[in-house]
Motif scaffolding. Structure first.
Motif, PDB file in Angstrom:
ATOM      1  N   GLN A 106      37.894  31.658  -6.081  1.00  0.00           N
ATOM      2  CA  GLN A 106      36.923  32.180  -5.091  1.00  0.00           C
ATOM      3  C   GLN A 106      36.172  30.697  -4.284  1.00  0.00           C
ATOM      4  N   ASP A 107      35.370  30.808  -3.423  1.00  0.00           N
ATOM      5  CA  ASP A 107      35.013  29.796  -2.725  1.00  0.00           C
ATOM      6  C   ASP A 107      34.396  28.786  -3.500  1.00  0.00           C
ATOM      7  N   THR A 108      33.772  29.024  -4.490  1.00  0.00           N
ATOM      8  CA  THR A 108      32.775  28.367  -5.352  1.00  0.00           C
ATOM      9  C   THR A 108      33.578  27.573  -6.424  1.00  0.00           C
ATOM     10  N   GLU A 109      34.855  28.193  -6.503  1.00  0.00           N
ATOM     11  CA  GLU A 109      35.655  27.663  -7.778  1.00  0.00           C
ATOM     12  C   GLU A 109      36.522  26.346  -7.161  1.00  0.00           C
ATOM     13  N   PRO A 110      36.795  25.177  -8.008  1.00  0.00           N
ATOM     14  CA  PRO A 110      37.632  24.282  -7.689  1.00  0.00           C
ATOM     15  C   PRO A 110      39.078  24.863  -7.822  1.00  0.00           C
ATOM     16  N   ASP A 111      40.232  24.374  -6.956  1.00  0.00           N
ATOM     17  CA  ASP A 111      41.526  24.951  -7.073  1.00  0.00           C
ATOM     18  C   ASP A 111      42.406  24.076  -7.862  1.00  0.00           C
ATOM     19  N   ARG A 112      42.203  24.486  -8.976  1.00  0.00           N
ATOM     20  CA  ARG A 112      42.930  23.267 -10.309  1.00  0.00           C
ATOM     21  C   ARG A 112      44.359  23.304  -9.885  1.00  0.00           C
ATOM     22  N   LEU A 113      45.046  24.372  -9.657  1.00  0.00           N
ATOM     23  CA  LEU A 113      46.339  24.262  -9.149  1.00  0.00           C
ATOM     24  C   LEU A 113      46.608  23.106  -7.941  1.00  0.00           C
ATOM     25  N   ALA A 114      45.879  23.180  -7.065  1.00  0.00           N
ATOM     26  CA  ALA A 114      45.901  22.359  -5.817  1.00  0.00           C
ATOM     27  C   ALA A 114      46.017  20.859  -6.269  1.00  0.00           C
ATOM     28  N   GLU A 115      44.707  20.815  -7.150  1.00  0.00           N
ATOM     29  CA  GLU A 115      44.430  19.558  -7.738  1.00  0.00           C
ATOM     30  C   GLU A 115      45.546  18.593  -8.337  1.00  0.00           C
ATOM     31  N   LEU A 116      46.075  19.602  -9.331  1.00  0.00           N
ATOM     32  CA  LEU A 116      47.285  19.183 -10.190  1.00  0.00           C
ATOM     33  C   LEU A 116      48.609  18.545  -9.242  1.00  0.00           C
ATOM     34  N   LEU A 117      48.879  19.556  -8.640  1.00  0.00           N
ATOM     35  CA  LEU A 117      50.021  19.413  -7.373  1.00  0.00           C
ATOM     36  C   LEU A 117      49.766  18.171  -6.638  1.00  0.00           C
ATOM     37  N   GLU A 118      48.514  17.758  -6.320  1.00  0.00           N
ATOM     38  CA  GLU A 118      47.921  16.705  -5.589  1.00  0.00           C
ATOM     39  C   GLU A 118      48.352  15.364  -6.217  1.00  0.00           C
ATOM     40  N   ARG A 119      47.879  15.374  -7.581  1.00  0.00           N
ATOM     41  CA  ARG A 119      47.958  14.238  -8.273  1.00  0.00           C
ATOM     42  C   ARG A 119      49.360  14.087  -8.771  1.00  0.00           C
ATOM     43  N   SER A 120      50.142  15.270  -8.828  1.00  0.00           N
ATOM     44  CA  SER A 120      51.379  14.936  -9.472  1.00  0.00           C
ATOM     45  C   SER A 120      52.460  14.610  -8.234  1.00  0.00           C
ATOM     46  N   ALA A 121      52.280  15.142  -7.183  1.00  0.00           N
ATOM     47  CA  ALA A 121      53.244  14.611  -6.069  1.00  0.00           C
ATOM     48  C   ALA A 121      53.554  13.318  -5.712  1.00  0.00           C
ATOM     49  N   ALA A 122      52.395  12.482  -5.909  1.00  0.00           N
ATOM     50  CA  ALA A 122      52.770  10.969  -5.630  1.00  0.00           C
ATOM     51  C   ALA A 122      51.394  10.441  -6.291  1.00  0.00           C
ATOM     52  N   PRO A 123      51.294  10.395  -7.576  1.00  0.00           N
ATOM     53  CA  PRO A 123      50.237  10.012  -8.307  1.00  0.00           C
ATOM     54  C   PRO A 123      49.725   8.439  -8.194  1.00  0.00           C
ATOM     55  N   SER A 124      50.483   7.590  -7.710  1.00  0.00           N
ATOM     56  CA  SER A 124      49.970   6.133  -7.539  1.00  0.00           C
ATOM     57  C   SER A 124      50.085   5.712  -6.069  1.00  0.00           C
ATOM     58  N   SER A 125      50.447   6.837  -5.144  1.00  0.00           N
ATOM     59  CA  SER A 125      50.315   6.521  -3.775  1.00  0.00           C
ATOM     60  C   SER A 125      49.110   6.717  -3.078  1.00  0.00           C
ATOM     61  N   ALA A 126      48.707   5.616  -2.427  1.00  0.00           N
ATOM     62  CA  ALA A 126      47.238   5.731  -1.720  1.00  0.00           C
ATOM     63  C   ALA A 126      47.518   6.704  -0.357  1.00  0.00           C
ATOM     64  N   SER A 127      48.733   6.768   0.138  1.00  0.00           N
ATOM     65  CA  SER A 127      49.144   7.289   1.257  1.00  0.00           C
ATOM     66  C   SER A 127      49.600   8.802   1.031  1.00  0.00           C
ATOM     67  N   THR A 128      49.307   9.337   0.262  1.00  0.00           N
ATOM     68  CA  THR A 128      49.604  10.912  -0.178  1.00  0.00           C
ATOM     69  C   THR A 128      48.512  11.846   0.916  1.00  0.00           C
ATOM     70  N   PRO A 129      49.351  12.689   1.798  1.00  0.00           N
ATOM     71  CA  PRO A 129      48.260  13.184   2.600  1.00  0.00           C
ATOM     72  C   PRO A 129      47.344  14.096   1.632  1.00  0.00           C
ATOM     73  N   PRO A 130      46.178  14.283   2.367  1.00  0.00           N
ATOM     74  CA  PRO A 130      45.151  14.706   1.643  1.00  0.00           C
ATOM     75  C   PRO A 130      45.207  16.366   1.203  1.00  0.00           C
ATOM     76  N   LEU A 131      45.949  16.936   2.122  1.00  0.00           N
ATOM     77  CA  LEU A 131      46.217  18.522   2.033  1.00  0.00           C
ATOM     78  C   LEU A 131      47.657  18.458   1.298  1.00  0.00           C
ATOM     79  N   LEU A 132      48.288  17.912   0.746  1.00  0.00           N
ATOM     80  CA  LEU A 132      49.485  18.146   0.276  1.00  0.00           C
ATOM     81  C   LEU A 132      49.444  19.013  -1.047  1.00  0.00           C
ATOM     82  N   GLY A 133      48.459  18.815  -1.972  1.00  0.00           N
ATOM     83  CA  GLY A 133      48.184  19.646  -3.016  1.00  0.00           C
ATOM     84  C   GLY A 133      47.910  21.080  -2.694  1.00  0.00           C
ATOM     85  N   ARG A 134      47.115  21.206  -1.338  1.00  0.00           N
ATOM     86  CA  ARG A 134      46.602  22.589  -1.196  1.00  0.00           C
ATOM     87  C   ARG A 134      47.818  23.478  -0.571  1.00  0.00           C
TER      88      ARG A 134
END
Length: 177
Positions: A115-143
């Protein structure tokens, strides 16, 4: 840590189990309060007493199902181990998550974004995991990865073969940016 563990013989527990089954197989809007109460062998008043509304029950069930999903996905990433671009770990997590959703018939509840008010925990996990140490990870990659994973679940819920959804997710390759 969980606030409670449903007991299947209690009215609350039966409602949670019935809701997991119904919301897993059908979209939220197609499931009625009367159907949930009947499946749990309780009155609609019991549903309102324990959860306040159909949305309250849905939220409790979704949080539980999502936590079980994320635990499995995190485990898959940890078991795969770190790689130079984390692609194998993310792909493994997507596949483990798909297999879990198919096996447990949680296609609809996990295929819908929060729902709109809930965080997207799946997107957050995927965002962190896609390139956890890279500052250049695209901000929408997890979403974007979460949306593709949810699209695969929705396709299976609508009749696509799970093996085809699995092959599509396995074709994802992340590249170091």
């Amino acid at each position: 840590m969980r606030e409670w563990i449903p007991v299947s013989t209690s009215p609350r527990g039966r409602l949670v189990l019935a809701a997991a089954k119904e919301f897993g197989a059908r979209p939220f809007d197609e499931v009625t309060v009367a159907e949930l109460a009947a499946a749990a062998k309780v009155t609609t008043g019991a549903l309102y007493h324990h959860f306040g509304s159909k949305l309250g029950l849905y939220t409790v069930v979704r949080e539980d199902v999502e936590r079980r999903l994320l635990d499995r996905m995190e485990g898959a990433m940890a078991a795969t181990g770190p790689g130079p671009d984390h692609s194998a770990a993310v792909t493994s997590a997507l596949l483990v998550g798909l297999d879990f959703a198919v096996r447990e018939n949680f296609l609809r509840i996990l295929g819908e974004p929060p729902q709109d008010t809930e965080p997207d925990r799946l997107a957050e996990l995927l965002e962190r995991s896609a390139a956890p140490s890279s500052a250049s990870t695209p901000p929408l990659l997890g979403r974007l990865l979460a949306a593709a994973w949810r699209a695969a679940l929705t396709a299976v819920a609508e009749g696509a073969e799970p093996a085809h959804a699995r092959a599509a997710l396995a074709a994802f390759r992340l590249h170091t940016l």
